[in-house]
Design a protein around this motif. Structure first.
Motif, PDB file in Angstrom:
ATOM      1  N   GLY A 222      59.649   6.533 -33.950  1.00  0.00           N
ATOM      2  CA  GLY A 222      60.001   6.823 -32.563  1.00  0.00           C
ATOM      3  C   GLY A 222      59.507   8.158 -32.051  1.00  0.00           C
ATOM      4  O   GLY A 222      59.666   8.463 -30.859  1.00  0.00           O
ATOM      5  N   TYR A 223      58.904   8.957 -32.935  1.00  0.00           N
ATOM      6  CA  TYR A 223      58.391  10.269 -32.525  1.00  0.00           C
ATOM      7  C   TYR A 223      56.865  10.233 -32.471  1.00  0.00           C
ATOM      8  O   TYR A 223      56.231   9.416 -33.141  1.00  0.00           O
ATOM      9  CB  TYR A 223      58.883  11.347 -33.499  1.00  0.00           C
ATOM     10  CG  TYR A 223      60.350  11.669 -33.324  1.00  0.00           C
ATOM     11  CD1 TYR A 223      60.757  12.652 -32.436  1.00  0.00           C
ATOM     12  CD2 TYR A 223      61.318  10.954 -34.024  1.00  0.00           C
ATOM     13  CE1 TYR A 223      62.109  12.939 -32.259  1.00  0.00           C
ATOM     14  CE2 TYR A 223      62.672  11.233 -33.850  1.00  0.00           C
ATOM     15  CZ  TYR A 223      63.050  12.217 -32.972  1.00  0.00           C
ATOM     16  OH  TYR A 223      64.389  12.500 -32.788  1.00  0.00           O
ATOM     17  N   PRO A 224      56.275  11.112 -31.635  1.00  0.00           N
ATOM     18  CA  PRO A 224      56.895  12.225 -30.907  1.00  0.00           C
ATOM     19  C   PRO A 224      57.635  11.777 -29.644  1.00  0.00           C
ATOM     20  O   PRO A 224      57.371  10.712 -29.099  1.00  0.00           O
ATOM     21  CB  PRO A 224      55.694  13.098 -30.524  1.00  0.00           C
ATOM     22  CG  PRO A 224      54.572  12.136 -30.377  1.00  0.00           C
ATOM     23  CD  PRO A 224      54.802  11.093 -31.439  1.00  0.00           C
ATOM     24  N   LYS A 225      58.570  12.652 -29.233  1.00  0.00           N
ATOM     25  CA  LYS A 225      59.279  12.483 -27.980  1.00  0.00           C
ATOM     26  C   LYS A 225      59.116  13.755 -27.155  1.00  0.00           C
ATOM     27  O   LYS A 225      58.685  14.791 -27.681  1.00  0.00           O
ATOM     28  CB  LYS A 225      60.768  12.211 -28.240  1.00  0.00           C
ATOM     29  CG  LYS A 225      61.052  10.916 -28.978  1.00  0.00           C
ATOM     30  CD  LYS A 225      62.542  10.706 -29.171  1.00  0.00           C
ATOM     31  CE  LYS A 225      62.836   9.401 -29.920  1.00  0.00           C
ATOM     32  NZ  LYS A 225      64.296   9.199 -30.120  1.00  0.00           N
ATOM     33  N   SER A 226      59.487  13.696 -25.907  1.00  0.00           N
ATOM     34  CA  SER A 226      59.318  14.883 -25.061  1.00  0.00           C
ATOM     35  C   SER A 226      60.330  15.949 -25.450  1.00  0.00           C
ATOM     36  O   SER A 226      61.459  15.651 -25.865  1.00  0.00           O
ATOM     37  CB  SER A 226      59.480  14.518 -23.587  1.00  0.00           C
ATOM     38  OG  SER A 226      60.844  14.282 -23.275  1.00  0.00           O
ATOM     39  N   VAL A 227      59.916  17.201 -25.342  1.00  0.00           N
ATOM     40  CA  VAL A 227      60.807  18.324 -25.610  1.00  0.00           C
ATOM     41  C   VAL A 227      62.000  18.285 -24.663  1.00  0.00           C
ATOM     42  O   VAL A 227      63.139  18.550 -25.058  1.00  0.00           O
ATOM     43  CB  VAL A 227      60.043  19.669 -25.474  1.00  0.00           C
ATOM     44  CG1 VAL A 227      60.999  20.855 -25.557  1.00  0.00           C
ATOM     45  CG2 VAL A 227      58.972  19.781 -26.555  1.00  0.00           C
ATOM     46  N   LYS A 228      61.758  17.923 -23.434  1.00  0.00           N
ATOM     47  CA  LYS A 228      62.833  17.842 -22.436  1.00  0.00           C
ATOM     48  C   LYS A 228      63.886  16.815 -22.857  1.00  0.00           C
ATOM     49  O   LYS A 228      65.096  17.065 -22.776  1.00  0.00           O
ATOM     50  CB  LYS A 228      62.241  17.480 -21.075  1.00  0.00           C
ATOM     51  CG  LYS A 228      63.265  17.274 -19.958  1.00  0.00           C
ATOM     52  CD  LYS A 228      64.001  18.556 -19.615  1.00  0.00           C
ATOM     53  CE  LYS A 228      64.919  18.346 -18.422  1.00  0.00           C
ATOM     54  NZ  LYS A 228      65.703  19.560 -18.107  1.00  0.00           N
ATOM     55  N   GLU A 229      63.442  15.674 -23.339  1.00  0.00           N
ATOM     56  CA  GLU A 229      64.358  14.604 -23.746  1.00  0.00           C
ATOM     57  C   GLU A 229      65.160  14.995 -24.987  1.00  0.00           C
ATOM     58  O   GLU A 229      66.363  14.718 -25.082  1.00  0.00           O
ATOM     59  CB  GLU A 229      63.546  13.336 -24.043  1.00  0.00           C
ATOM     60  CG  GLU A 229      64.369  12.163 -24.550  1.00  0.00           C
ATOM     61  CD  GLU A 229      63.490  10.986 -24.964  1.00  0.00           C
ATOM     62  OE1 GLU A 229      64.049   9.992 -25.452  1.00  0.00           O
ATOM     63  OE2 GLU A 229      62.249  11.071 -24.799  1.00  0.00           O
ATOM     64  N   GLU A 230      64.523  15.674 -25.926  1.00  0.00           N
ATOM     65  CA  GLU A 230      65.156  15.975 -27.211  1.00  0.00           C
ATOM     66  C   GLU A 230      65.937  17.280 -27.231  1.00  0.00           C
ATOM     67  O   GLU A 230      66.922  17.412 -27.945  1.00  0.00           O
ATOM     68  CB  GLU A 230      64.090  16.015 -28.307  1.00  0.00           C
ATOM     69  CG  GLU A 230      63.563  14.666 -28.706  1.00  0.00           C
ATOM     70  CD  GLU A 230      64.629  13.843 -29.432  1.00  0.00           C
ATOM     71  OE1 GLU A 230      64.925  14.143 -30.606  1.00  0.00           O
ATOM     72  OE2 GLU A 230      65.178  12.906 -28.816  1.00  0.00           O
TER      73      GLU A 230
END
Length: 448
Positions: free
Chosen positions: A341-349
């Motif tokens: 499931g990664y990478p994800k946005s820094v904002k989301e995480e």
């Protein structure tokens, strides 16, 4: 009448004949300088991008008042160990007003508290010397080199300061071809030196208490008193003084990463106490209980992120790596597989917009401390959703390159140095810099 005509004819022939370097020694160098720079005087500055990683021979190198090295090439300069070139006259306009700034022959930073020009920068162009303080030209300059430094020749190749006790007296070393001059700052006495085996320096630099002679795109570290060069030299300047992803064929990756003066991008320790330090395309690893360092390309161990990590922290047996506005999560243990499931946005995480400058989590804690510019935020990692709170201004630093936390406290990395604080609270509240440590020597045990 015939004698007069004959003399005129001889004079005309003499002026027409090529100038002989063998007959006139070092004066030929001076003529070459004059012809070259007269031609350059009629040219306009062309801001074409220079690539220091192509093996440029720098004209001059010196640190500024903030300790940042300036590398001069033609009418351009590079500030620090990475970044793009810019026109020199954007920082030192008066040199262009008085003398077309197509080159800088030599430069140094005066470090002598007893001297009226302490913490000033000196630039040498042909037969002139310019003195600057925080980019402002001192009144009355430029002056002739012979007026300010009697006994020192024009058209220098390099210059470097040598404060006590690195030299017996506060001195400046000047280089021109094979000749080396030791100028006593206090008495103005000049002593010619002979440094056996040392190459002709095309630029020279004092950095972090050491003296370096650059020749071509190589360098040697030398003792300013004797000229002795401890260790194996020459070395490739791009390995230690520049941020270049492609290195020389003979490059020792571990030594390069240990001893490089280029700032770290990110650093952390995993749950087992193993340290990871990232810079450009490579990282160093040191296992807990073992002082041996290993080096590898980031893409070999963390293939999805490839290079240029912005920040990294360890939490719940995983390495959390931030690049641009993305967060990547890898297993601590080898192989470092990326979590599904990664990478994800820094904002989301993490509840904050990327990019991020640095991040750290202290041992057995679940608060990620996120540094962005001169602000630090707290993120509760066990919360859902995660939110960045407790915005505090960092008073000591405008920008931080990396940070880590362990049982000894918080280490903050800025440029080639790091600073130790006993806790996060002490770091945020500090108003005076603690002792400065060298990354290469005090963290990685590099001897040069």
């Amino acid at each position: 009448m015939k004698l007069t005509q004959a003399l005129c004819l001889c004079l005309a022939l003499a002026l027409a004949l090529p100038y002989s370097h063998q007959d006139h020694g070092g004066d030929h160098d001076n003529l070459e300088h004059h012809h070259h720079h007269d031609d350059a005087h009629i040219e306009h500055h062309d801001h074409h991008e220079l690539d220091r990683c192509q093996g440029l021979e720098m004209d001059a190198v010196a640190v500024n008042e903030d300790g940042i090295p300036l590398f001069f090439k033609g009418d351009h300069l590079f500030k620090g160990f990475d970044g793009k070139s810019e026109l020199s006259n954007e920082s030192f306009a008066e040199m262009d007003d008085h003398h077309h700034l197509a080159h800088v022959d030599a430069a140094f930073h005066m470090h002598c508290e007893e001297h009226p020009d302490h913490e000033h920068m000196f630039f040498f162009l042909d037969h002139k010397v310019f003195i600057y303080h925080h980019h402002k030209l001192e009144v009355g300059y430029p002056k002739e080199i012979s007026e300010v430094f009697p006994g020192i020749p024009n058209h220098l190749d390099a210059a470097v300061e040598c404060p006590k006790p690195e030299c017996d007296e506060h001195s400046v070393l000047f280089f021109k071809g094979h000749d080396i001059y030791n100028y006593n700052v206090k008495t103005k006495a000049v002593e010619e030196k002979v440094f056996q085996g040392m190459p002709n320096c095309t630029s020279a630099l004092r950095y972090m208490g050491h003296h370096y002679c650059f020749h071509g795109h190589n360098f040697c570290k030398f003792d300013p008193k004797t000229g002795q060069m401890p260790g194996k030299y020459p070395k490739e300047a791009r390995d230690y003084f520049m941020r270049c992803s492609n290195f020389s064929e003979n490059s020792d990756h571990v030594e390069r990463e240990r001893c490089s003066h280029v700032h770290l991008d990110a650093i952390t320790s995993d749950h087992g106490g193993n340290m990871y330090a990232f810079r450009d395309h490579h990282f160093l690893r040191r296992d807990e209980g073992n002082h041996t360092l290993t080096a590898d390309r980031t893409e070999h161990a963390f293939k999805e992120i490839h290079s240029d990590v912005d920040a990294v922290f360890s939490f719940n047996d995983h390495l959390h790596m931030i690049k641009d506005d993305k967060l990547y999560v890898f297993q601590d243990d080898e192989p470092h597989n990326q979590m599904d499931g990664y990478p994800k946005s820094v904002k989301e995480e993490l509840g904050i917009e990327g990019p991020i400058d640095a991040a750290f989590v202290c041992e057995d804690h679940h608060i990620a401390h996120i540094i962005k510019g001169n602000h630090i935020y707290d993120v509760e990692l066990n919360a859902s959703p995660r939110v960045a709170v407790n915005n505090h201004t960092i008073g000591l630093f405008k920008k931080i390159d990396a940070a880590k936390c362990d049982s000894s406290g918080v280490k903050v990395f800025v440029g080639s140095h790091f600073y130790h604080f006993n806790s996060t609270m002490e770091f945020v509240a500090a108003r005076a810099l603690p002792e400065q440590h060298r990354v290469s020597m005090d963290l990685f045990s590099c001897e040069h």
